[in-house]
Scaffold this active site. Structure first.
Site, PDB file in Angstrom:
ATOM      1  CD  GLN A   1       3.581   5.575   2.629  1.00  0.00           C
ATOM      2  OE1 GLN A   1       2.553   5.038   2.231  1.00  0.00           O
ATOM      3  NE2 GLN A   1       4.588   4.902   3.167  1.00  0.00           N
TER       4      GLN A   1
ATOM      5  CG  HIS B   1       0.692   6.775   5.552  1.00  0.00           C
ATOM      6  ND1 HIS B   1       1.849   7.307   6.082  1.00  0.00           N
ATOM      7  CD2 HIS B   1       0.947   5.459   5.357  1.00  0.00           C
ATOM      8  CE1 HIS B   1       2.758   6.361   6.214  1.00  0.00           C
ATOM      9  NE2 HIS B   1       2.228   5.223   5.784  1.00  0.00           N
TER      10      HIS B   1
ATOM     11  CB  CYS C   1       5.557   2.184   7.574  1.00  0.00           C
ATOM     12  SG  CYS C   1       5.101   3.686   6.690  1.00  0.00           S
ATOM     13  CG  LEU C   2       6.769   0.974   1.553  1.00  0.00           C
ATOM     14  CD1 LEU C   2       6.128   1.296   0.203  1.00  0.00           C
ATOM     15  CD2 LEU C   2       7.839  -0.093   1.415  1.00  0.00           C
TER      16      LEU C   2
ATOM     17  N   GLY D   1       0.847  -1.179   0.000  1.00  0.00           N
ATOM     18  CA  GLY D   1       0.000   0.000   0.000  1.00  0.00           C
ATOM     19  C   GLY D   1       0.883   1.229   0.000  1.00  0.00           C
TER      20      GLY D   1
ATOM     21  CG  HIS E   1      -0.285   1.413   7.274  1.00  0.00           C
ATOM     22  ND1 HIS E   1       0.645   1.044   8.222  1.00  0.00           N
ATOM     23  CD2 HIS E   1       0.397   2.131   6.342  1.00  0.00           C
ATOM     24  CE1 HIS E   1       1.831   1.521   7.867  1.00  0.00           C
ATOM     25  NE2 HIS E   1       1.706   2.175   6.733  1.00  0.00           N
ATOM     26  CD  GLU E   2      -0.942   2.650   2.794  1.00  0.00           C
ATOM     27  OE1 GLU E   2      -0.500   3.819   2.678  1.00  0.00           O
ATOM     28  OE2 GLU E   2      -0.198   1.687   3.021  1.00  0.00           O
TER      29      GLU E   2
END
Length: 172
Positions: free
Chosen positions: A53, A143, A97-98, A48, A139-140
């Protein structure tokens, strides 16, 4: 695959720590952004990715991950609103997380979630998720609200994750 992979923003970058602006135009620029987001997510081997990000202050995320039955789900949600079930069962699985590259930590989240919003052309959509997909939707959306998974950890656990991330980046 179309789109260009862009660099992933890392924890501490201001755009990650504030709520994103709503998308107001469903145009070619948005479609190109979504293509870049998918390319960036795949290049970083994520499941995702939220627009902030890759440094873009807009309420849009992409995903490509399995639900609890192993069925792969892929899509984009613009201007999402998260809906959690009234009766919740928490999943205490590990989350990464990226934008916090490397470490993972357990985060309790409801095992089911849904988001309502729009597709890339502006048509209303609802995405319901279980398992990893439910975690991804939450999660997204976090963000886009300026929140990282580490913000859901205790101060001690957050400090440990950030220290581990710095050590891993120093070794790379």
């Amino acid at each position: 695959m179309t789109g260009t992979a862009r660099p992933i923003t890392i924890v501490g970058t201001p755009v990650l720590h504030r709520p994103c602006r709503p998308v107001e135009e469903f145009d070619d620029a948005l479609a190109a952004l979504v293509d870049d987001m998918f390319a960036s997510m795949y290049a970083a081997e994520g499941v995702g990715l939220a627009a902030n990000q890759i440094g873009v202050d807009l309420r849009v995320f992409v995903y490509d991950c399995p639900d609890e039955d192993g069925v792969h789900q892929k899509g984009v949600v613009v201007n999402p609103t998260l809906e959690l079930p009234e009766h919740r069962h928490l999943d205490h699985g590990d989350e990464g997380c990226l934008s916090v590259p490397g470490p993972h930590a357990p985060v309790a989240r409801p095992d089911r979630a849904a988001v309502t919003g729009f597709d890339v052309k502006g048509s209303p959509i609802t995405v319901e998720g279980t398992g990893l997909l439910a975690r991804c939707l939450q999660h997204e959306t976090d963000h886009l609200n300026g929140k990282l998974y580490i913000d859901r950890l205790s101060a001690r656990a957050r400090k440990k994750v950030l220290k581990e991330m710095e050590e891993m980046r120093a070794e790379a």
